[in-house]
Scaffold this active site. Structure first.
Site, short mmCIF file in Angstrom:
data_model
loop_
_atom_site.label_atom_id
_atom_site.label_comp_id
_atom_site.label_asym_id
_atom_site.label_seq_id
_atom_site.Cartn_x
_atom_site.Cartn_y
_atom_site.Cartn_z
CD GLU A 1 13.11 2.10 10.69
OE1 GLU A 1 13.45 3.23 11.10
OE2 GLU A 1 13.65 1.05 11.07
CE LYS B 1 -1.69 3.04 1.88
NZ LYS B 1 -1.41 4.42 1.44
CB CYS C 1 13.22 9.74 7.74
SG CYS C 1 14.22 8.67 6.74
CD GLU D 1 9.53 14.16 10.91
OE1 GLU D 1 8.37 13.72 11.02
OE2 GLU D 1 10.48 13.48 10.46
CB SER E 1 4.00 10.76 10.47
OG SER E 1 2.72 10.17 10.51
P1 NAD Z 1 2.27 9.39 6.76
O1 NAD Z 1 2.37 8.81 8.13
O2 NAD Z 1 1.33 10.52 6.54
O3 NAD Z 1 1.85 8.26 5.71
C1 NAD Z 1 2.61 7.10 5.53
C2 NAD Z 1 1.74 5.99 4.96
O4 NAD Z 1 0.76 5.60 5.93
C3 NAD Z 1 0.95 6.38 3.71
O5 NAD Z 1 0.98 5.30 2.81
C4 NAD Z 1 -0.46 6.60 4.26
O6 NAD Z 1 -1.48 6.40 3.30
C5 NAD Z 1 -0.53 5.54 5.33
N1 NAD Z 1 -1.50 5.77 6.42
C6 NAD Z 1 -2.00 6.95 6.87
N2 NAD Z 1 -2.81 6.72 7.94
C7 NAD Z 1 -2.83 5.39 8.16
C8 NAD Z 1 -3.44 4.54 9.13
N3 NAD Z 1 -4.22 5.03 10.10
N4 NAD Z 1 -3.21 3.21 9.09
C9 NAD Z 1 -2.39 2.68 8.14
N5 NAD Z 1 -1.79 3.43 7.18
C10 NAD Z 1 -1.98 4.77 7.20
O7 NAD Z 1 3.76 9.82 6.36
P2 NAD Z 1 4.27 10.62 5.07
O8 NAD Z 1 3.82 12.04 5.15
O9 NAD Z 1 3.98 9.86 3.81
O10 NAD Z 1 5.86 10.56 5.26
C11 NAD Z 1 6.57 11.46 6.05
C12 NAD Z 1 6.94 10.85 7.39
O11 NAD Z 1 7.63 9.62 7.20
C13 NAD Z 1 7.88 11.71 8.20
O12 NAD Z 1 7.46 11.72 9.55
C14 NAD Z 1 9.23 11.01 8.07
O13 NAD Z 1 10.13 11.24 9.12
C15 NAD Z 1 8.80 9.59 8.01
N6 NAD Z 1 9.83 8.75 7.40
C16 NAD Z 1 10.58 7.95 8.22
C17 NAD Z 1 11.58 7.16 7.67
C18 NAD Z 1 12.41 6.25 8.55
O14 NAD Z 1 13.03 5.35 8.04
N7 NAD Z 1 12.47 6.47 9.86
C19 NAD Z 1 11.82 7.18 6.30
C20 NAD Z 1 11.05 8.01 5.49
C21 NAD Z 1 10.04 8.79 6.06
#
Ligand code: NAD
Length: 496
Positions: A249, A175, A283, A384, A228
């Protein structure tokens, strides 16, 4: 007319059962519509899981070296299509072409690493405490793995998860982020072309509803999530309740420490790349600069001069150095943090506004921003932002710098610039992060090393390297007693 894309479920490209679609637009030019993608729901996820369960039966019995061969072909196809995919990725995600090529390259490296792991996937043979008894461990696949990915590494992160999951004999429901669905579509095309059996990989597009349905489906015993911390926490609660294996992550608030004995030329280059590469949407992005007061003014003035010269624009332009943010909400979040009420006395030294001019008028651009006088513990210093904003914190000693680095809830990446080898090693001990760089910025992970963070960045697992194969397999212990008599561990006495 923009193309309408489909899910890949049950061995074929299918329309969503919801009948709904969302639009995927170029963040550098919102008039550019890339396509319409399925806004899937729970019924689509359920169909995908059914198909993946059938795929698991076949794939888990395929010898691991053969699974590795398929992944080697995936790597070859990614090499062949690298430039085409990078171009498509920049169009939907915004970062510059050099970076999207790097993103595909990370997928290539991950494919070739996984391919060779097919001939390792070691268990252990261990001496038994009893005579004529054999003891060993083997790796067993888990089942259907649900993979949920963010927008910022549209190819690398899905491959970090999917390739080791597949190599270990699992089937996959992916997904991807609703902000970058096209890259995921191209990845699945390549997996199929390379010979991954159709039921083994499922692609379900959509947002929160599809992600939640995947996490809550009882037929998915393992979830790997990157995104996130807020979303990860919600997923963690469900997985805890349902006893699922879970890799998280999540967010970061990464810092570069620059000491008074640092090579400042090197530090300026590192901070600029760490803070403004990927428009600060990594990230591991450098979001804080913790700098010794003796070099503070010199370093800040050089950074401000250099940041002001960075060229903003469409990431496919030859001169572009900084692309747009991913969407309007991401830019509004940046603007929120630069509001005087949130700045709490800190001062914007450069940037702090949207750029002017026709080239950036239709995208979510924001000027690279340096904020000075940020107080440790303030919101700017601890939360962040995920945009091109660097918060500068002045310190008087290494001890103070390490303390400031550690007083955030996140723990992904850190860095120190110093010419003192003792200090460098102390920092590797003291900084509470999953990754510490010496004389290099906070970004730059390599696919064959473990990747992840401590504290609220993660939950103890690692992606990449050799460790990720532990997450995607169960350890099974096998004992073979060939003594012909009943031998009782711990009870029977041992005569030497
Ligand atoms: P996000 O949390 O908004 O979305 C991530 C994914 O989760 C998307 O596919 C989204 O559709 C899905 N999602 C949203 N709500 C959900 C739920 N309730 N249940 C299951 N899935 C759900 O994050 P984003 O804006 O796409 O990415 C940015 C964030 O990702 C930042 O906080 C960044 O630090 C983090 N990030 C972390 C790493 C790491 O390795 N630590 C790497 C890349 C990004």
């Amino acid at each position: 007319m923009a193309k309408t894309f489909k899910n890949f479920i049950g061995g074929k490209w299918t329309e969503p059962l919801t009948g709904r679609y969302f639009q995927n637009r170029n963040p550098a030019d919102t008039n550019d519509l890339i396509g319409r993608f399925p806004d899937s729901g729970a019924a689509d996820v359920a169909a995908a899981v059914r198909s993946a369960q059938a795929g698991f039966e076949q794939w888990s019995r395929t010898p691991a070296p053969l699974r590795g061969e398929v992944l080697r072909r995936v790597g070859d196809l990614l090499v062949a299509r690298k430039d085409e995919i990078a171009d498509a990725m920049t169009r939907e995600m915004g970062k510059v072409l050099a970076e999207t090529r790097g993103d595909v390259q990370e997928g290539i490296d991950t494919a070739y690493y996984a391919a060779t792991e097919g001939r390792r996937l070691f268990g252990r043979t261990v001496p038994s405490e009893l005579r004529r008894k054999w003891a060993m461990t083997v790796r067993r696949p888990i089942g259907v793995c649900g993979l949920i990915t963010p927008f910022n590494f549209p190819m690398a992160i899905p491959t970090w998860k999917a390739f080791p999951a597949l190599l270990c004999g699992n089937s996959v429901v992916l997904k991807p982020s609703e902000d970058v669905p096209h890259t995921a579509h191209l990845l699945v095309e390549i997996l199929l072309e390379a010979g991954v059996p159709p039921n083994v990989i499922q692609l379900v597009h959509g947002g929160e509803a599809a992600g939640k349905a995947l996490v809550e489906h009882p037929g998915v015993p393992a979830i790997s999530f990157t995104g996130s911390t807020v979303t990860g926490s919600a997923i963690g609660q469900v997985c805890g309740r349902m006893h699922k294996r879970l890799s998280l992550e999540m967010g970061g608030k990464n810092a570069i420490i620059v000491m008074d004995d640092a090579d400042l030329d090197l530090a300026v280059d590192g901070v600029l790349w760490g803070a403004f590469g990927t428009t600060g949407q990594r990230c591991t992005a450098t979001s804080r600069l913790i700098v010794h007061r003796k070099v503070h003014d010199k370093l800040v003035s050089r950074l401000v001069a250099a940041a002001g010269k960075l060229v903003l624009g469409d990431g496919r332009g030859a001169r572009t150095q900084v692309g747009p943010l991913i969407h309007a909400a991401a830019r509004e979040k940046v603007e929120y943090y630069l509001d005087p009420a949130v700045l709490q006395g800190a001062e914007v030294a450069c940037g702090g506004s949207r750029p002017r001019g026709a080239r950036t008028a239709n995208g979510y651009f924001y000027r690279p921003t340096v904020v000075v006088g940020v107080k440790p513990g303030s919101r700017l210093a601890t939360e962040e932002i995920f945009g091109p904003v660097l918060s500068v914190i002045r310190v008087g000693s290494y001890e103070h710098a390490a303390k400031v680095n550690n007083e955030v809830k996140y723990g992904l990446s850190s860095s120190i610039y110093t010419s003192d080898v003792n200090l460098a090693f102390r920092a590797m001990d003291d900084l509470q992060n999953g990754i510490t760089y010496v004389n290099a910025p906070t970004i730059g992970a390599e696919a064959h090393l473990p990747f992840g963070g401590v504290k609220q960045t993660g939950n103890g697992h690692r992606e990449g390297g050799w460790e990720v194969f532990d997450f995607y397999s169960e350890t099974k212990v096998c004992y073979v007693d060939y003594s012909g008599v009943l031998q009782r561990a711990q009870l029977d006495t041992y005569d030497v």
